[in-house]
Scaffold this active site. Structure first.
Site, PDB file in Angstrom:
ATOM      1  N   LYS A  84      72.804 138.945 139.392  1.00  0.00           N
ATOM      2  CA  LYS A  84      72.745 138.553 140.794  1.00  0.00           C
ATOM      3  C   LYS A  84      73.298 139.602 141.762  1.00  0.00           C
ATOM      4  O   LYS A  84      72.964 139.591 142.946  1.00  0.00           O
ATOM      5  CB  LYS A  84      73.488 137.232 140.992  1.00  0.00           C
ATOM      6  CG  LYS A  84      72.781 136.018 140.405  1.00  0.00           C
ATOM      7  CD  LYS A  84      71.569 135.638 141.226  1.00  0.00           C
ATOM      8  CE  LYS A  84      71.006 134.290 140.801  1.00  0.00           C
ATOM      9  NZ  LYS A  84      69.924 133.830 141.676  1.00  0.00           N
ATOM     10  N   SER A 132      70.750 136.619 131.076  1.00  0.00           N
ATOM     11  CA  SER A 132      70.970 136.781 132.518  1.00  0.00           C
ATOM     12  C   SER A 132      72.413 136.653 132.977  1.00  0.00           C
ATOM     13  O   SER A 132      72.754 137.121 134.055  1.00  0.00           O
ATOM     14  CB  SER A 132      70.119 135.771 133.289  1.00  0.00           C
ATOM     15  OG  SER A 132      70.471 134.446 132.918  1.00  0.00           O
TER      16      SER A 132
END
Length: 422
Positions: free
Chosen positions: A59, A315
């Site tokens: 992110k 992720s």
């Protein structure tokens, strides 16, 4: 003259510019072949280790790329974001690095570990506000603050600069696999920022690669939208995979993903939990639920990926250790090894001993027992949790319970009663 509209798609030039901007900010994470998974699926399985970023998720890429592009006026008015955790950390560290003030709205159930990480990365440049039960609740609260104070909203996925930042994951994978073609990439999908960016890059540079989007079973927002050929808001979602549980995907993301993703699959939250435990026990890799999504889908493609080169995007690793008990429980329930019953016990001495010695097998384990003795009853009931060695042991166990008149009810397939009692 008929008016024409064009759908936004990130250009290679824009993604390369984002990669340049992220040098020294986001790590070029390793692409590592995993022995365990490669052997299991008879394929070359590579992990794209975005969990090794400083903020322990990808992110940072989109957040920094967006915030660094703001005008002087936008910076002076400050920024706002909404996030279940990982986007918040990316925004927080970006605020600190760029010396910009920000307010971060997070759902109230967000794991404490993620909240503390956000505060640590942002230091004095951010304020954390907990509100509502889901990402969507936090999103609405953040948008209200933007409108009231003229602040700039940093969207976690539905934004061009964010998509271009996340797309650098795809750019790195292609650069790291020049020696051999990649046949499949499995990518987690929440709002669609990563999947839209990554799949766009592959469409341009490696169109033969099949990109498989993976969602949690309890929040199939992208799959539902693609099926309906329009962005569709879900009425309710399961929040366990908090990093990928949204009711509505982004408009920009949907428009891209419906054309660039080869398939969308969903995985049961219990399967995700088993993947988390396997990664920790076998590879000493700690992942959060969203970080385990891509790997959890491989079973569904075991025939197609045999002998192929496969990349799974890991992720994020922002997992809260206090969730370990729940993760184990969900994994056992999914594997059909943990079972809950209402057991009828005769009000006589030795009834419990008879249940243990006559009904239970030598490797069955009582993991939960809730019982209060009542008076003036022929039989009392207890809520009992049992862990079995094999799923095949369940039916013989129930048969013995009924034969000896201990069986009251089976709770696993009664979710409302199950959640109330256990």
């Amino acid at each position: 003259m008929k008016e024409t509209t064009t759908t936004y798609k990130p250009t290679l030039k824009a993604v390369e510019a984002a990669a340049e901007k992220l040098k020294g900010i986001a790590s070029v994470t390793p692409l590592m072949k995993n022995v365990q998974y490669s052997k299991k699926f008879d394929a070359n399985i590579f992990f794209k280790r975005e969990d090794l970023q400083e903020v322990r998720s990808y992110k940072i890429r989109g957040a920094y790329n967006k915030i660094s592009s703001l005008s002087t006026t936008q910076i002076e008015n400050e920024i706002v974001c909404a996030s279940a955790g990982n986007h918040a950390q990316g925004v927080a560290i970006s605020c600190k690095l760029l010396k910009i003030k920000g307010t971060i709205f997070m759902p109230s159930p967000t794991p404490k570990q993620k909240i503390e990480q956000v505060k640590m990365f942002g230091e004095d440049f951010i304020i954390v506000v907990l509100v509502g039960d889901t990402f969507d609740d936090a999103y609405h609260a953040a948008m209200e603050e933007c409108e009231r104070l003229n602040k700039t909203f940093i969207h976690p996925f539905n934004d061009e600069k964010v998509i271009e930042g996340q797309a650098t994951v795809g750019l790195e994978i292609i650069d790291q696999t020049k020696a051999h073609p990649i046949h499949y990439v499995f990518v987690p999908v929440g709002g669609g920022g990563l999947s839209a960016g990554l799949s766009s890059v592959f469409k341009l540079l490696s169109p033969q690669t099949k990109i498989i989007g993976v969602e949690p079973k309890g929040a199939p927002s992208m799959a539902t939208s693609i099926k309906n050929n329009r962005v569709t808001m879900l009425n309710s979602i399961e929040n366990f995979v908090d990093g990928a549980a949204v009711k509505r995907v982004g408009d920009l993301n949907f428009a891209i993903c419906k054309d660039t993703l080869s398939d969308m699959v969903s995985v049961d939250e219990g399967k995700v939990c088993q993947t988390i435990l396997d990664l920790y026990n076998k590879d000493a890799i700690v992942v959060e639920p969203a970080g385990a999504l891509s790997l959890s889908a491989l079973d569904q493609y075991k025939d197609e990926i045999k002998g192929k080169n496969v990349v799974c995007v890991v992720s994020g690793s922002n997992n809260d250790i206090t969730r370990t008990a729940e993760i184990k429980e969900r994994a056992l329930l999914y594997a059909n090894l943990k079972h809950y019953f209402i057991i009828k016990f005769p009000q006589r001495a030795g009834a419990l001993r008879e249940f243990v010695t006559t009904i239970l097998g030598p490797e069955d384990d009582i993991t939960h027992f809730e019982y209060t003795k009542k008076v003036n009853r022929e039989k009392d009931v207890a809520v009992v949790g049992l862990q079995l060695k094999s799923p095949e042991d369940l039916e013989p166990l129930i048969t013995k319970m009924k034969l000896h008149k201990f069986f009251g009810d089976y709770l696993n397939d009664k979710p409302d009663l199950f959640q109330f009692l256990v």
